[in-house]
Enzyme design. Structure first.
Site, mmCIF file in Angstrom:
data_model
loop_
_atom_site.group_PDB
_atom_site.id
_atom_site.type_symbol
_atom_site.label_atom_id
_atom_site.label_comp_id
_atom_site.label_asym_id
_atom_site.label_seq_id
_atom_site.Cartn_x
_atom_site.Cartn_y
_atom_site.Cartn_z
ATOM 1 N N ASP A 160 -44.047 -26.189 62.228
ATOM 2 C CA ASP A 160 -44.485 -26.775 63.069
ATOM 3 C C ASP A 160 -44.904 -28.515 62.354
ATOM 4 O OD1 ASP A 160 -44.539 -28.568 66.112
ATOM 5 O OD2 ASP A 160 -45.770 -26.571 66.883
ATOM 6 N N ASP A 173 -41.069 -31.534 73.756
ATOM 7 C CA ASP A 173 -41.596 -30.675 74.281
ATOM 8 C C ASP A 173 -40.395 -30.578 75.637
ATOM 9 O OD1 ASP A 173 -42.199 -28.845 72.652
ATOM 10 O OD2 ASP A 173 -43.861 -30.145 73.332
ATOM 11 N N GLU A 181 -40.892 -31.222 64.281
ATOM 12 C CA GLU A 181 -41.270 -31.876 63.986
ATOM 13 C C GLU A 181 -40.758 -32.990 65.549
ATOM 14 O OE1 GLU A 181 -40.056 -35.638 62.527
ATOM 15 O OE2 GLU A 181 -38.877 -34.762 63.841
ATOM 16 N N TRP A 182 -40.225 -32.509 66.079
ATOM 17 C CA TRP A 182 -40.321 -32.940 67.945
ATOM 18 C C TRP A 182 -39.172 -34.370 67.909
ATOM 19 C CZ3 TRP A 182 -45.487 -34.384 66.318
ATOM 20 C CH2 TRP A 182 -45.755 -32.937 66.281
ATOM 21 N N GLY A 183 -38.406 -34.883 66.830
ATOM 22 C CA GLY A 183 -38.107 -35.505 66.457
ATOM 23 C C GLY A 183 -38.633 -36.627 65.956
ATOM 24 N N ASP A 184 -39.383 -36.710 65.595
ATOM 25 C CA ASP A 184 -40.532 -38.346 65.854
ATOM 26 C C ASP A 184 -40.150 -38.959 64.181
ATOM 27 O OD1 ASP A 184 -41.226 -37.656 68.074
ATOM 28 O OD2 ASP A 184 -43.442 -37.281 67.056
#
Length: 1020
Positions: A118, A176, A153-156
């Protein structure tokens, strides 16, 4: 595929839950359906011990993680664990920053198979993220256990651009997912449809082994609020859960369930264990489906599958039932084919257009249905089948239909399989013909007439293999060659140009032709002269399969599988996705616009372009390029096609006779319009024509003058090229060189293929023009290519053996002869021993390839044309290739090779050289003269000597028997010799008496100028 703990348990995870979930995964049938991983998410760690080792929470995991991993492994499953690339995880527990190597070693010792890594509590910039993920990837690789890395890393930071290079197997593309269908405006969090819309646009970044990850499945959560209530939602209907599963499958997304498997409902189990849907997700091609429609009501995705089927997902986004009414064309298929449509959820054959419920996704598997017997285009009248070799015949037919093939008294039968494919093998036959090949079945019969049995050779490469007897260029004495090309037992087959992102099974429509004055003109001159020499000598039918494309890199002719496994190329291609053609074209068009924007900003409007020919226009902010020289090797690169304007200011001295002026621009690829001081002075269409323009009196004047060239590049190479001495402005007897820097500006990028061509991506030509020829039995290959790879001449010593092994493996003919042409002489960049020569280094790589068994090289330095990259003497090229085949393949007693360097001995102020390939003796003669010309005892060019300063000087050769003695007055203590070491080696004069030239060589191993230049493809 697996199960994630977070959505149902949050940080309240423990070994009892993991054990019971592993049991449930097996008992529910999910393991049998393909689910392998159990993932322990955040909340498992209590901290570090005195040695800084991670310690599992003893209350949650009293027996430790290793014991738990052993239990999971005993069930035939794998265990994943969670950590964070910061000091603290998202839940505030201990992270791995600064302890990557120690933690990786710990995970390996425990038996962990996957790390979800994460990025909470970490810096927001991309560079730090790349570094932190790469650090952990390297630590995992050094741990001694294979542990996959999931980048979370959530696509940021747009990880699809860099995550594969940072070591990621999967990377999160979204935030998420919540347990809801779609987030309303202003509502926190994303629903299923929001997640899908983000991930759908990233299809060209995913490929086999590296996947876009749109987060977990919410199937079966039903709005229940577990400890991770922030990831809850209002819940979805079973239809919406089924849609999420369908859309994830067609997008090749990782399938990670997140519901409590210990209380699995029947409907949820049905969704999660649908093996037909899972087969689409896990298809071996590894292609993420492409969204082809996205409007207010519909989203439609298509995905090619490994067996030739097409997966299709049709989503109704509307809140009411809607009739799907689409043509095959709209769905990316063709009206000319018949299709069988299978509903993956109903498990039955269906029709394409039906009413779709609200938020339902119809997941379909579409199979083309063959209604008649057909064969690849490689089979036709006039063809040549292989002699003394099992004859394979193959094609398509209605499923399970019996097909019989009869040929020259032999027959064989096969049944078409469930995909309509069939093949038979007939016993070997000696050469002869003509015969008739018959294929019969219940649906239809086919006959191919005038079929011969003989030897078939594949002729491939770039433009010098493509060079026709007469067409876009002409061989020497072309009219005589055409008039006398009456060889009915030589058969010709031309593979039409084609590129493909996946290996094709058939070439574009084409047919075999008898060699005659009516058919020979457009055919490969090298191929024809090679085949003619074989036929004249052997008196057997010869088939020539011509598959070439000018201006192409060798890497496009090599299969992706070979590039992937090559130590030389795997790093260059490992992160390249396997894309469909539309995605590639789009990516390369975007790449061109970014390139131009970086060079000059936005493309100009027509009014601005119109001002560029004016001598008063200020071009001082324009970038520059060097002329002569194609822009393929400069800032614009070899992917650019379009219109470019070039400008140069020239000073004319007082008294110069401007009324008798000529402008010479060498050659321009492809078309030009040229201005002087804003006035048009000439225009030419044709990439291989010299531009020499007379300048009308009164246009030039004393002082500053401006030359402007508008160049339209329609494909392939582009720009002003040729020799430096061909680029000048002459005023009377005064000649001003125009070589050097010219300012330039891009006016437009051509449409069409979006600047996409055979060199835009690896393996495109193999897929489209070589793979379809397999498994047609061939005698061997001839190859003429390398000009395009000269910039990477050193790397060619890896590329050339690779293509030989690749093609032999593809045909399952490990000893198939492979004969190739060494590059002819050409001024190129006027490279020499002292400047460095890319062409010489590529020729050396070609020479080194002779270490591969069953190969041979035709040397052609003596028959090149320094000013033309396409020399017209193709007769000798074909004959020299044929000599290699006659000697090495057919066992004929002919001299097939010229002198080749064997050894060197330094004697005082001279170097003594010995050679193999002497034939009946060595001669020194002027290149271009006949083999019977008087020998020249000294003064021949081509030989050079150097001392310890590495500076080369022309050397005088003295021929004594089978040895050459070299001296140079400037080199009293020689340590190295070179021969024909230049782009233009046309002055090299060592031959054997049979007229075959010596192979260029060097005795030193000094630094190469191309050694560090590597094959690269940049999509973004």
């Amino acid at each position: 595929m697996g199960w994630m703990s977070w959505n149902s348990f949050g940080p309240n995870i423990n070994e009892s839950v993991i054990r019971s979930t592993a049991d449930a995964l097996v008992a529910s049938g999910m393991k049998a359906a393909g689910y392998k991983y159990i993932f322990i998410d955040d909340g498992w760690v209590s901290g570090r011990d005195t040695h800084n080792n991670l310690v599992p929470d003893p209350k949650k995991f009293p027996h430790g993680i290793k014991a738990l991993a052993n239990y999971v492994h005993s069930k035939g499953l794998k265990l994943g664990i969670y950590s964070d690339a910061a000091e603290k995880t998202c839940g505030g527990f201990t992270g791995s920053l600064g302890f990557e190597q120690k933690d990786a070693t710990t995970f390996a010792a425990w038996g962990i198979d996957y790390l979800k890594y994460d990025y909470c509590n970490a810096p927001t910039d991309s560079a730090t993220a790349k570094t932190r993920y790469r650090t952990m990837a390297d630590a995992l690789a050094a741990s001694g256990r294979e542990i996959l890395l999931g980048i979370c890393e959530w696509g940021d930071r747009q990880p699809w651009h860099w995550a594969a290079a940072a070591g990621g197997t999967v990377w999160r593309t979204t935030g998420d997912v919540r347990d809801k269908w779609k987030a309303k405006p202003g509502e926190e969090g994303m629903g299923i449809l929001n997640i899908v819309d983000i991930n759908a646009g990233l299809d060209h970044y995913a490929h086999k082994g590296h996947w876009n990850d749109p987060d977990m499945l919410v199937v079966g959560l039903y709005g229940k609020k577990g400890p991770a209530s922030d990831l809850g939602g209002t819940g979805c209907t079973d239809q919406e859960y089924q849609s999420q599963f369908s859309l994830y499958c067609i997008m090749a997304a990782p399938l990670a369930a997140s519901n409590d498997l210990r209380s699995l409902s029947g409907k949820t189990a049905t969704i999660l264990t649908n093996k037909e849907a899972i087969a689409i997700d896990q298809d071996p091609l590894g292609i993420q489906g492409k969204r082809i429609l996205n409007d207010e009501t519909w989203e439609i995705f298509t995905k090619p599958l490994a067996n030739g089927d097409i997966a299709l997902a049709i989503l109704n986004k509307a809140d009411k039932p809607t009739l799907a009414n689409f043509s095959w064309i709209e769905l990316g298929l063709t009206d000319s084919s018949s299709y069988q449509v299978r509903d993956v959820w109903a498990h039955r054959t269906t029709t394409i257009n039906q009413t779709v419920a609200p938020h339902e996704t119809r997941l379909l598997r579409i199979k083309r249905i063959t209604t008649q017997i057909s064969l690849p285009h490689l089979f036709s009248d006039n063809m040549v089948l292989p002699r003394d070799h099992p004859i394979k015949v193959w094609g398509h037919a209605p499923n399970n239909q019996r097909v019989t093939v009869t040929f020259h008294g032999r027959s064989a039968t096969a049944n078409a399989d469930n995909y309509g494919k069939w093949s038979v093998t007939l016993p070997p036959l000696g050469y002869g013909g003509p015969y008739t090949l018959k294929i019969t079945g219940a649906s239809n019969n086919i006959e191919y007439k005038n079929v011969m049995i003989g030897d078939v050779w594949v002729c491939s490469g770039q433009s010098n293999m493509e060079f026709p007897v007469s067409g876009w260029s002409r061989v020497n004495n072309y009219q005589y060659e055409i008039d006398h090309a009456d060889y009915p037992d030589i058969r010709l087959f031309t593979v039409e140009k084609d590129i493909s992102t996946r290996p094709e099974d058939d070439v574009k429509p084409a047919q075999w032709q008898e060699c005659s004055p009516a058919t020979i003109s457009p055919f490969s001159a090298v191929g024809y002269f090679f085949g003619r020499e074989l036929h004249r000598t052997l008196k057997i039918p010869i088939g020539l399969v011509f598959s070439a494309w000018g201006g192409t890199d060798i890497e496009s002719w090599i299969s992706r599988a070979s590039l992937d496994t090559s130590t030389e190329y795997r790093d260059a291609v490992k992160n390249l996705p396997v894309l469909n053609m539309d995605s590639l074209k789009t990516a390369f068009r975007k790449k061109m616009f970014r390139l131009v924007n970086d060079l000059q900003g936005q493309l100009p409007d027509s009014a601005t372009i119109g001002s560029w020919k004016s001598p008063s226009f200020n071009d001082h902010k324009w970038p520059t390029m060097q002329l002569p020289g194609l822009w393929d090797n400069q800032q614009l690169g070899n992917s650019f096609d379009g219109q470019v304007w070039l400008r140069k200011e020239v000073e004319i001295r007082s008294g110069s006779p401007t009324d008798t002026a000529t402008l010479s621009l060498g050659m321009i690829d492809d078309n030009d319009e040229t201005f002087v001081n804003g006035i048009p002075i000439g225009a030419t269409n044709g990439y291989n024509l010299r531009r020499i323009y007379k300048i009308t009196p009164g246009i030039l004047h004393e002082g500053s003058n401006v030359i402007t060239i508008k160049v339209d590049d329609t494909g392939g190479g582009g720009g002003v090229y040729g020799n430096s001495d061909e680029l000048y402005l002459s005023c009377g007897a005064t000649r001003t060189s125009l070589t050097g820097a010219w300012t330039f500006q891009v006016a437009s990028i051509s449409a069409g293929n979006g600047n996409f061509g055979p060199n835009s991506y690896p393996s495109l030509l193999f897929n489209g023009m070589i793979h379809p020829l397999i498994p047609f039995a061939i005698k061997g290959f001839i190859w003429y290519q390398g000009e395009n790879n000269a910039k990477r001449g050193y790397q060619y010593r890896k590329a050339m053996p690779l293509i030989i092994r690749d093609w032999r493996n593809q045909w399952k003919e490990k000893d198939a002869p492979f004969y190739y042409v060494q590059l002819a002489s050409f001024k190129g960049e006027e490279g020499t021993s002292n400047k460095g020569s890319t062409w010489a280094e590529l020729r050396e790589s070609q020479t080194l390839t002779l270490s591969v068994p069953h190969t041979g090289m035709a040397v052609t330095t003596d028959i090149g044309e320094p000013g033309d990259i396409h020399p017209k003497n193709k007769q000798d090229v074909g004959r020299r290739l044929a000599l290699l085949a006659l000697r090495n393949t057919y066992g004929k007693a002919v001299v097939a090779q010229g002198p080749a360097y064997r050894s060197m001995e330094i004697k005082d102020n001279r170097i003594e050289l010995t050679f193999t390939g002497k034939g009946s003796g060595l001669v020194l003669r002027t290149p271009g003269t006949s083999a019977n010309s008087p020998a020249i005892p000294d003064g021949s060019k081509g030989f050079e000597l150097a001392g310890t300063d590495h500076k080369f000087y022309p050397a005088t050769p003295i021929l004594t028997g089978d040895r050459i003695l070299l001296t140079a007055s400037e080199v009293p203590h020689p340590v190295a010799a070179r021969y024909a070491w230049a782009d233009d080696a046309s002055n090299a004069g060592l031959f054997n008496k049979e007229g075959l030239p010596a192979t260029p060589f060097r005795t030193d191993q000094w630094a190469e100028i191309t050694k560090t230049v590597k094959y690269t493809i940049y999509l973004h």
